[in-house]
Design a protein around this motif. Sequence first.
Motif: not given
Length: 236
Positions: A129-130, A140, A144, A156-157, A159
């Motif tokens: 997972t990020r 961020r 990106d 998956n992320t 945040e």
Amino acid sequence: FVPYVDDVLEAARKIQNFQYDISDYRGALTIGAPESMLCFRLPALLKRLHRQAPHVDLRLRSLTSRDVVTALHEDTVDIGFVYSVHEKDREQLDFRAFESSPAHFYASPSVAMRCPDMKTSRQTVADITRVATPMPGEIRALLDDYLSKKEITFDNTIELRSTQTIINLIENDMGVALLPDFAVQDRVTRKALAVVPSEKIHVRSFCGTRKNKWHIPAMTLFFDVLSEYKDTADSC
């Protein structure tokens, strides 16, 4: 000739500041900065300032870089630290370079062992997972941009805004995150976190104030301490 002029001006500045002793440094100083800097980079600097001006009230605000710029414009912070400066920001604000810090992808040792390296282009990371701050945010944006250029995607992320919580999550096997090295040095030393290989990434930071803002003695002292702090860091 110019070096001699600089020496004279520096001597004059020191004479001017000499009139202030510890008891003269009073009032409040409001400083805004991204959480990662406020938690992991500025404490040593603030400790030096507090030692020389113990009667100054320090008001620290954790903000995104863009919110710091807004606060500087609105004069709700005296001094702001940011990770990026837009050209239009310089119309009413003065910024000076603070530092350029390396950043890496970090994960717990067990996750790092099975995490694909971030040097390999055109890959999808399916099982890791990020973990990242939401946009807008300079770290961020760096993440990106790097992943886009390398054509790396994550299935998956997670945040969240808090850098400290991100560190806690990845330390507990929750994924991989891009972080400035200064935020995790102690955990890497303790082998609680490990580096996932990637290309070189650096995050630049700046310190800013409103143009023509009157500097109270404590504010002048802050920039003297900042200059000494940078000189010490550069010599290490």
